[in-house]
Motif scaffolding. Structure first.
Motif, mmCIF file in Angstrom:
data_model
loop_
_atom_site.group_PDB
_atom_site.id
_atom_site.type_symbol
_atom_site.label_atom_id
_atom_site.label_comp_id
_atom_site.label_asym_id
_atom_site.label_seq_id
_atom_site.Cartn_x
_atom_site.Cartn_y
_atom_site.Cartn_z
ATOM 1 N N ARG A 190 21.836 49.485 60.291
ATOM 2 C CA ARG A 190 20.952 50.331 59.513
ATOM 3 C C ARG A 190 20.792 49.734 58.132
ATOM 4 N N ARG A 191 19.790 50.311 57.383
ATOM 5 C CA ARG A 191 19.555 49.793 56.053
ATOM 6 C C ARG A 191 20.783 50.038 55.197
ATOM 7 N N ALA A 192 20.923 49.182 54.209
ATOM 8 C CA ALA A 192 22.055 49.341 53.306
ATOM 9 C C ALA A 192 21.898 50.649 52.527
ATOM 10 N N GLY A 193 22.933 51.372 52.405
ATOM 11 C CA GLY A 193 22.909 52.631 51.681
ATOM 12 C C GLY A 193 24.238 52.861 50.954
ATOM 13 N N THR A 194 24.615 54.072 50.960
ATOM 14 C CA THR A 194 25.871 54.406 50.323
ATOM 15 C C THR A 194 26.865 54.851 51.401
ATOM 16 N N VAL A 195 28.016 54.279 51.333
ATOM 17 C CA VAL A 195 29.074 54.662 52.273
ATOM 18 C C VAL A 195 30.252 55.231 51.450
ATOM 19 N N ILE A 196 30.576 56.434 51.756
ATOM 20 C CA ILE A 196 31.739 57.059 51.101
ATOM 21 C C ILE A 196 32.857 57.092 52.133
ATOM 22 N N LEU A 197 33.915 56.402 51.817
ATOM 23 C CA LEU A 197 35.045 56.290 52.749
ATOM 24 C C LEU A 197 36.187 57.202 52.273
ATOM 25 N N ILE A 198 36.536 58.143 53.107
ATOM 26 C CA ILE A 198 37.592 59.105 52.745
ATOM 27 C C ILE A 198 38.767 58.883 53.689
ATOM 28 N N SER A 199 39.912 58.524 53.093
ATOM 29 C CA SER A 199 41.095 58.244 53.922
ATOM 30 C C SER A 199 42.350 58.369 53.076
ATOM 31 N N ASP A 200 43.506 58.420 53.773
ATOM 32 C CA ASP A 200 44.767 58.398 53.033
ATOM 33 C C ASP A 200 45.211 56.960 52.742
ATOM 34 N N GLY A 245 29.812 43.552 52.254
ATOM 35 C CA GLY A 245 29.028 42.462 52.831
ATOM 36 C C GLY A 245 27.723 42.954 53.432
ATOM 37 N N ALA A 246 27.753 44.204 53.887
ATOM 38 C CA ALA A 246 26.523 44.772 54.434
ATOM 39 C C ALA A 246 25.666 45.389 53.346
ATOM 40 N N ARG A 247 25.990 45.103 52.078
ATOM 41 C CA ARG A 247 25.251 45.520 50.898
ATOM 42 C C ARG A 247 25.246 47.032 50.721
ATOM 43 N N HIS A 248 26.252 47.680 51.242
ATOM 44 C CA HIS A 248 26.381 49.126 51.018
ATOM 45 C C HIS A 248 27.024 49.370 49.670
ATOM 46 N N GLU A 249 26.580 50.439 49.042
ATOM 47 C CA GLU A 249 27.316 50.898 47.866
ATOM 48 C C GLU A 249 28.486 51.725 48.392
ATOM 49 N N VAL A 250 29.665 51.363 48.006
ATOM 50 C CA VAL A 250 30.868 51.961 48.608
ATOM 51 C C VAL A 250 31.593 52.836 47.579
ATOM 52 N N LYS A 251 31.961 53.980 48.025
ATOM 53 C CA LYS A 251 32.824 54.849 47.219
ATOM 54 C C LYS A 251 34.063 55.180 48.065
ATOM 55 N N VAL A 252 35.191 55.087 47.421
ATOM 56 C CA VAL A 252 36.466 55.318 48.126
ATOM 57 C C VAL A 252 37.120 56.611 47.590
ATOM 58 N N ILE A 253 37.370 57.513 48.488
ATOM 59 C CA ILE A 253 38.098 58.730 48.118
ATOM 60 C C ILE A 253 39.473 58.643 48.770
ATOM 61 N N HIS A 254 40.493 58.588 47.935
ATOM 62 C CA HIS A 254 41.873 58.439 48.436
ATOM 63 C C HIS A 254 42.516 59.829 48.524
ATOM 64 N N VAL A 255 42.792 60.258 49.734
ATOM 65 C CA VAL A 255 43.306 61.612 49.947
ATOM 66 C C VAL A 255 44.792 61.548 50.306
ATOM 67 N N LEU A 256 45.576 62.336 49.596
ATOM 68 C CA LEU A 256 46.985 62.525 49.977
ATOM 69 C C LEU A 256 47.356 64.005 49.761
ATOM 70 N N GLY A 257 48.367 64.412 50.470
ATOM 71 C CA GLY A 257 48.775 65.812 50.354
ATOM 72 C C GLY A 257 49.678 66.049 49.149
#
Lengths: 626, 302
Positions: free
Chosen positions: B181-191, B208-220
């Motif tokens: 798919r076209r490059a967009g925004t990917v928000i990655l939510i993980s621990d 590399g796929a030219r996505h704008e990446v945002k990382v949300i780091h989740v912990l308890g």
């Protein structure tokens, strides 16, 4: 250290439960976590075996449970009795007749006295002593005091009484000595089993047994017989295991009648007849041969005089008159008995009588030295006040039951009597028998005897009609009547009684009482004009007041007390014989102190500490996880 | 569960003022409103320029030509949209510790960000990746939704999602990129309880796929503080099944905290060097604060 309730050690099994819980808890539960990455710096590889490791909470719980279990089991420690500087001690003396038995140069009481004085001399400074004696009853001769001179004086003034030492009196004496830390008992024979229980568990009781077996002779009985008619007799007994030579003397009003010597076989009893006496008077029998105990060597009896005294019997019932006349003649055959109907009685021509018996009849003012009022009628003449001698009648019961005999002994079953009056007896009359109405609960006097200014008066509240006195099923009523007539016919200024009995003597003002040993004392007459005397020594008592003198002869004999051979040789001061006494002594030497309160406090402290630790952990690791 | 929080009307009203923080437009689509540097068809005038041959005569400013006799072309901003993919880690580690509700928080954050993104009529989809029992990686995504009226359509996906399996993030992202798919925004939510190589590879693939990446780091909450109940435990890794013995207590908690900080710092440093927005979301109890304060502060939303 020991346990009061070893069975409660069962509660220690709770420790096993705790250990089981702990082992289960420390089995390391498996906790699933998101990743071991977070613990790679603190984690250790899984071990196949672990070293036993316990935490503080576990040890606190173990300690608390152990302490509680031991508290329930009654753990105690023995502690040496604290040094008491001011110890209270009681000196308890047997003052029975046997303590007056001679041994060597003194008596058994002298031996006990010497031992007691030695104890007093050896007492620590500040110790206090009480002096208690017992025979018929217990008497405190000296209340606890540290004034040793007073205690010694009280001990020296003790005298044996011509009475048997009763077990009940010993118990009463020990109860009175209960406050003392040590009780010293001086007696000539070992008390009955269980006597120490009266002393309480905390006291240390020591028995000082005094006296050695001794030979003793005693006059058991003396019957004067009937003057000029039947011979008298005296009974002599040998309490020794050997034959004893016994010289006897018999006097009548201080004139010798008989003097003889007999040999009494070991533990034998001899009946010695004499007379018949030619005249009446006071008969005095005595053992001349010296023996250990003097109190039972003399005996007095009254031989009724053969003087033809007049007796008047007044009753509306002919049968009752006849029965009462028979009773009077049975007591003394020399009496001149006049039995008349009250309607036909002429007061003006009547002489002075020795005894007037009035059955169901008013007293018109008969001149008599003594009166016996039987079933008195109520005063019905409301227009005039009753004369002073009229007994107030409260009521009448159709049938009465006698509960106790004249001597106070309880009857095996109540004696059903004919109708009886309920009388309000004056205070100077001593009640001799009580009864109840059939079907009713309250008791009232059935018989009484007393003296007032007019002389002796006896009262019988029940009716003697229908030949009740001759009914073999109602013998107690006849016995009561005969005893009453005897007492009324006896001279008022001469009484022969057993020692220990209470005697009322008419007196005015202050009466002087001279005891057999010559000591004199004074007593004030009560409002009823009488002095009460209780002879504690065998012998002659003389009571004089306002120019009148009365004489009381006190006789003593008790088979148990006179048997001096029964007393074993006096051992050294002995420890109490019973296990309870031994326990008491042991308890006194090393006192048992339960430490349950301390154990419970320790357990509570451990629990509080555990709670504090848990609270701290809860605050640190969130309460839900603790 | 915390994911339900993201569908509460009151909470959504508070999100109405936020827009997704986008650094550059990646996708162009006619007739859609989007701000970007690419000139093109649109309704919002941007500027004027002289007519040159080849310009579309439809944009000639005839009024200016009549008054000035100059040929002037009106230029417009192109109306463009951003395709936002919010990818949630649904591995087994996201379900532990159970009281922390990490997965619920991750899904709640994902839904809230989707709602924010839909404010600009951007195409938004939610996705989740996990590994099956056989080790196969599964990536599930919702259809793309653009209008906020369709926001509740995400709810079945959010509610039905369950965690399990290993965290095979790089493989899952690789599978997602296969959609081309076209490059967009990917928000990655993980621990991000994985090796550094794993998440670095994942992020490189996205970049590399030219996505704008945002990382949300989740912990308890417990996990981030090491506040486990004190005592001796056998500890089992939820994904690998590996066991070890741990004595929890104050010192162990301190070690745990240090370990989490190091993990977070490494990830943040990697993101910073790659221009990736990194945001920490530690503790479900701070859900509202994270969305309303931390995300705007870190540039996740504006």
């Amino acid at each position: 250290m020991g346990l009061l309730n070893p069975r409660h050690l069962f509660y220690l099994a709770s420790l096993a439960v705790l250990i089981a819980i702990y082992l289960r808890a420390r089995a390391k539960p498996t906790l699933e976590v998101s990743s071991l990455m977070l613990f790679d710096e603190i984690a250790a590889p899984v071990a196949s075996s672990r070293v036993l490791r316990t935490d503080l909470l576990f040890w606190l719980e173990m300690a608390a449970l152990s302490a509680l279990s031991m508290a329930l089991a009654g753990l105690y420690v023995r502690r040496a009795a604290p040094a008491v500087h001011y110890q209270t001690r009681a000196l308890v003396f047997d003052l029975g007749a046997a303590m007056g038995a001679r041994e060597g140069r003194g008596t058994r009481l002298d031996q006990a006295r010497r031992q007691a004085l030695a104890i007093i001399s050896a007492a620590a400074p500040g110790d206090s002593f009480s002096v208690i004696g017992y025979a018929l009853e217990a008497t405190v001769y000296r209340a606890p005091t540290s004034h040793l001179a007073a205690v010694r004086r009280a001990v020296n003034e003790l005298k044996p009484e011509a009475l048997p030492a009763r077990a009940a009196a010993l118990r009463a004496a020990l109860m009175r000595a209960r406050g003392a830390a040590e009780i010293e008992v001086f007696a000539d024979r070992a008390p009955a089993r269980g006597w120490l229980s009266a002393a309480g568990a905390g006291a240390r009781v020591r028995l000082h047994q005094v006296g050695a077996p001794a030979a003793n002779l005693a006059i058991v009985a003396l019957e004067p017989g009937t003057v000029g008619a039947t011979p008298g007799r005296m009974v002599v007994r040998n309490f020794s295991d050997r034959p004893q030579l016994c010289e006897l003397a018999l006097d009548l009003d201080a004139r010798s009648v008989l003097r003889t010597t007999i040999v009494l076989e070991p533990r034998g009893q001899e009946v010695l007849p004499f007379g018949p006496l030619k005249r009446g008077g006071v008969v005095h029998a005595r053992i001349v041969t010296p023996d250990a105990l003097d109190a039972d060597n003399n005996r007095w009896a009254l031989a009724p005089n053969d003087k033809p005294d007049r007796v008047l019997v007044i009753s509306p019932s002919p049968e009752a008159r006849d029965d009462l006349a028979r009773v009077a003649l049975a007591v003394n055959q020399s009496l001149i008995v006049t039995a008349v109907d009250p309607v036909k009685f002429d007061l003006a021509s009547a002489p002075r009588y020795r005894l007037a018996v009035l059955d169901d009849a008013y007293d018109p003012g008969i001149k008599a030295a003594a009166r016996l009022i039987i079933y008195p009628p109520p005063w019905l003449e409301h227009s005039t006040p009753p004369p002073s001698w009229q007994l107030p009648v409260v009521g009448t019961v159709r049938m009465a039951e006698m509960q106790a005999r004249a001597d106070g002994e309880q009857l095996s079953q109540p004696l059903v009597l004919s109708p009886a009056r309920i009388l309000a007896l004056p205070q100077w009359i001593d009640v001799l028998a009580y009864g109840t109405g059939v079907g009713s609960g309250g008791s009232f006097p059935l018989a009484g005897f007393g003296y007032d200014a007019r002389g002796a008066m006896g009262v019988i509240a029940f009716s003697v009609n229908d030949h009740m006195l001759l009914d073999p099923d109602k013998l107690e009523a006849l016995v009561l009547t005969v005893e009453m007539v005897k007492r009324l016919l006896a001279p008022q200024d001469l009484r022969i009684v057993p020692t220990g009995s209470s005697v009322s003597v008419p007196a005015t003002g202050v009466a002087k009482i001279v005891a057999p040993d010559g000591s004199a004392s004074a007593a004030r007459a009560d409002e009823m004009g009488r002095v009460r005397v209780r002879p504690l020594e065998a012998g002659r008592y003389e009571i004089s007041s306002a120019g009148a003198t009365a004489v009381i002869y006190a006789n003593y004999y008790d088979a148990g007390e006179s048997d001096l051979s029964a007393a074993p040789p006096a051992p050294a001061p002995s420890a109490p014989a019973t296990p309870a006494a031994a326990l008491a002594v042991a308890a006194a030497a090393a006192r048992v102190k339960p430490i349950a309160p301390w154990l419970i406090a320790f357990a509570l402290g451990a629990m509080l500490l555990e709670a504090a630790l848990l609270t701290r952990t809860a605050m640190r690791w969130r309460a839900r996880d603790v | 569960m915390l994911e339900a929080r993201a569908f509460e009307p009151g909470f959504l009203r508070r999100l109405d003022g936020l827009v997704l923080g986008v650094q550059r437009a990646r996708t162009v689509r006619e007739g859609r409103r989007a701000l970007g540097r690419v000139h093109g068809l649109g309704i919002e005038p941007e500027s004027f320029k002289e007519y040159t041959e080849g310009d579309d005569l439809r944009f000639l400013d005839w009024n200016a030509f009549a008054r000035l006799d100059d040929l002037t072309i009106r230029t417009f901003r192109a109306e463009r949209e951003i395709e936002v993919t919010i990818l949630v880690d649904a591995s087994a580690s996201m379900g532990l510790p159970r009281g922390d509700d990490k997965l619920g928080m991750a899904l709640g954050l994902a839904a809230a960000l989707a709602y924010v993104a839909m404010a600009s009529n951007d195409a938004v989809r939610l996705g989740a990746f996990t590994a099956g029992r056989g080790g196969t990686v599964r990536v599930e995504t919702t259809p793309l939704h653009r209008r906020r009226e369709l926001y509740p359509a995400f709810r079945p996906f959010v509610s039905a999602l369950r965690c399990g399996g290993d965290t095979r993030m790089a493989e899952a992202v690789g599978r997602l990129l296969l959609e081309r798919r076209r490059a967009g925004t990917v928000i990655l939510i993980s621990d991000f309880l994985i090796s550094a190589g794993e998440y670095e590879q994942t992020l490189r693939l996205l970049l590399g796929a030219r996505h704008e990446v945002k990382v949300i780091h989740v912990l308890g909450d417990r996990e981030s503080t090491g506040a486990y109940p004190p005592g001796h435990y056998r500890v089992r890794d939820s994904e690998t099944g590996e066991l070890c013995e741990v004595t929890f207590g104050a010192s162990a908690a301190e070690v745990c905290r240090r370990r989490v900080e190091k993990l977070s710092a490494d990830l943040a440093a990697f993101c910073a060097t790659r221009g990736i927005v990194y945001a920490r979301a530690f503790g479900a109890s701070h859900f509202d604060d994270i969305v309303m304060r931390e995300f705007p502060r870190l540039g996740v939303v504006r």
